[in-house]
Write a protein that holds these residues in place. Structure first.
Motif, PDB file in Angstrom:
ATOM      1  N   ALA A  27       0.597  -1.288   0.008  1.00 56.83           N
ATOM      2  CA  ALA A  27      -0.080  -0.120   0.039  1.00 56.83           C
ATOM      3  C   ALA A  27       0.833   1.141  -0.016  1.00 56.83           C
ATOM      4  O   ALA A  27       0.589   2.397  -0.408  1.00 56.83           O
ATOM      5  N   VAL A  28       2.204   1.109   0.369  1.00 55.50           N
ATOM      6  CA  VAL A  28       2.978   2.310   0.442  1.00 55.50           C
ATOM      7  C   VAL A  28       3.271   2.669  -0.934  1.00 55.50           C
ATOM      8  O   VAL A  28       3.454   3.988  -1.219  1.00 55.50           O
ATOM      9  N   PHE A  29       3.453   1.834  -1.983  1.00 53.23           N
ATOM     10  CA  PHE A  29       3.924   2.239  -3.368  1.00 53.23           C
ATOM     11  C   PHE A  29       2.589   2.423  -4.242  1.00 53.23           C
ATOM     12  O   PHE A  29       1.440   1.850  -4.231  1.00 53.23           O
ATOM     13  N   GLY A  30       2.858   3.595  -4.972  1.00 55.14           N
ATOM     14  CA  GLY A  30       2.049   4.063  -6.051  1.00 55.14           C
ATOM     15  C   GLY A  30       1.779   3.295  -7.113  1.00 55.14           C
ATOM     16  O   GLY A  30       2.531   2.615  -7.528  1.00 55.14           O
ATOM     17  N   ASP A  31       0.953   3.742  -7.972  1.00 65.66           N
ATOM     18  CA  ASP A  31       0.881   3.001  -9.328  1.00 65.66           C
ATOM     19  C   ASP A  31       1.924   3.040 -10.175  1.00 65.66           C
ATOM     20  O   ASP A  31       2.219   4.276 -10.088  1.00 65.66           O
ATOM     21  N   ASP A  37      17.120  -2.096  -6.560  1.00 64.24           N
ATOM     22  CA  ASP A  37      17.915  -2.726  -5.433  1.00 64.24           C
ATOM     23  C   ASP A  37      18.723  -3.772  -6.191  1.00 64.24           C
ATOM     24  O   ASP A  37      18.275  -4.652  -6.905  1.00 64.24           O
ATOM     25  N   ASP A  38      20.033  -4.051  -5.446  1.00 67.06           N
ATOM     26  CA  ASP A  38      20.800  -5.323  -5.945  1.00 67.06           C
ATOM     27  C   ASP A  38      21.135  -5.506  -7.571  1.00 67.06           C
ATOM     28  O   ASP A  38      21.112  -6.534  -7.822  1.00 67.06           O
ATOM     29  N   GLY A  39      21.058  -4.066  -7.991  1.00 63.75           N
ATOM     30  CA  GLY A  39      21.152  -4.288  -9.381  1.00 63.75           C
ATOM     31  C   GLY A  39      19.987  -4.373 -10.289  1.00 63.75           C
ATOM     32  O   GLY A  39      20.332  -4.641 -11.622  1.00 63.75           O
ATOM     33  N   LYS A  40      18.972  -4.660  -9.734  1.00 65.42           N
ATOM     34  CA  LYS A  40      17.713  -5.136 -10.583  1.00 65.42           C
ATOM     35  C   LYS A  40      16.619  -3.664 -10.068  1.00 65.42           C
ATOM     36  O   LYS A  40      16.716  -3.245  -9.448  1.00 65.42           O
ATOM     37  N   THR A  41      15.854  -3.746 -11.300  1.00 66.60           N
ATOM     38  CA  THR A  41      14.560  -2.982 -11.144  1.00 66.60           C
ATOM     39  C   THR A  41      13.515  -3.703 -11.268  1.00 66.60           C
ATOM     40  O   THR A  41      13.217  -4.842 -11.815  1.00 66.60           O
ATOM     41  N   TYR A  42      12.645  -3.588 -10.289  1.00 65.29           N
ATOM     42  CA  TYR A  42      11.277  -4.152  -9.944  1.00 65.29           C
ATOM     43  C   TYR A  42      10.235  -3.102 -10.228  1.00 65.29           C
ATOM     44  O   TYR A  42      10.332  -2.047  -9.630  1.00 65.29           O
ATOM     45  N   THR A  43       9.095  -3.206 -11.301  1.00 70.39           N
ATOM     46  CA  THR A  43       8.195  -2.454 -11.235  1.00 70.39           C
ATOM     47  C   THR A  43       6.939  -2.963 -11.394  1.00 70.39           C
ATOM     48  O   THR A  43       6.881  -4.211 -11.636  1.00 70.39           O
ATOM     49  N   GLY A  44       5.815  -2.390 -11.163  1.00 66.46           N
ATOM     50  CA  GLY A  44       4.554  -2.654 -10.717  1.00 66.46           C
ATOM     51  C   GLY A  44       4.389  -3.479  -9.590  1.00 66.46           C
ATOM     52  O   GLY A  44       5.228  -3.916  -9.117  1.00 66.46           O
ATOM     53  N   ARG A  98       2.592   8.614  -1.602  1.00 68.17           N
ATOM     54  CA  ARG A  98       3.032   7.029  -1.773  1.00 68.17           C
ATOM     55  C   ARG A  98       4.429   7.213  -2.597  1.00 68.17           C
ATOM     56  O   ARG A  98       4.603   8.041  -3.310  1.00 68.17           O
ATOM     57  N   VAL A  99       5.140   6.057  -2.382  1.00 69.16           N
ATOM     58  CA  VAL A  99       6.280   6.058  -3.138  1.00 69.16           C
ATOM     59  C   VAL A  99       6.142   5.535  -4.544  1.00 69.16           C
ATOM     60  O   VAL A  99       5.385   4.525  -4.899  1.00 69.16           O
TER      61      VAL A  99
END
Length: 107
Positions: A27-31, A37-44, A98-99
């Motif tokens: 819930a902290v993260f926006g749409d 982190d750790d050289g990777k990108t996480y989206t959605g 939101r983040v």
């Protein structure tokens, strides 16, 4: 530790992490948010939920903020991982409490 005046989104991120609450973290993260982190990108939502579970919830991470300036939180992180506690810089993009963007690097 002295009290740090944190933006609501950062305060919510720390509280949800320390409570090991996956739903509160989501819930902290926006749409359309992204985490680097750790050289990777996480989206959605799905990728960020997977990241929070593997990097914050499962190792029972507890974040202890040490400083905050601009958009950068420096904190000690401890949990069930080797070598802890470790210091990290969390750089937040925030919109409407939101983040939207989070980059994490060792300090």
């Amino acid at each position: 530790m002295d009290y740090l005046d944190l933006p609501k989104a950062v305060e919510d991120f720390v509280a949800a992490t320390n409570a090991h609450d996956a739903d509160a973290l989501a819930a902290v993260f926006g749409d359309g948010a992204a985490v680097r982190d750790d050289g990777k990108t996480y989206t959605g939502e799905a990728e960020i939920r997977e990241w929070t579970q593997g990097h914050l919830i499962d190792p029972k991470i507890v974040i202890t903020p040490t400083s905050f300036a601009g958009d950068r939180l420096v904190a000690s992180a401890n949990g069930e991982f080797p070598g802890g506690p470790l210091s990290f810089a969390f750089v937040f993009g925030i919109k409407d409490d939101r983040v939207t963007d989070l980059a994490i690097d060792p300090v």
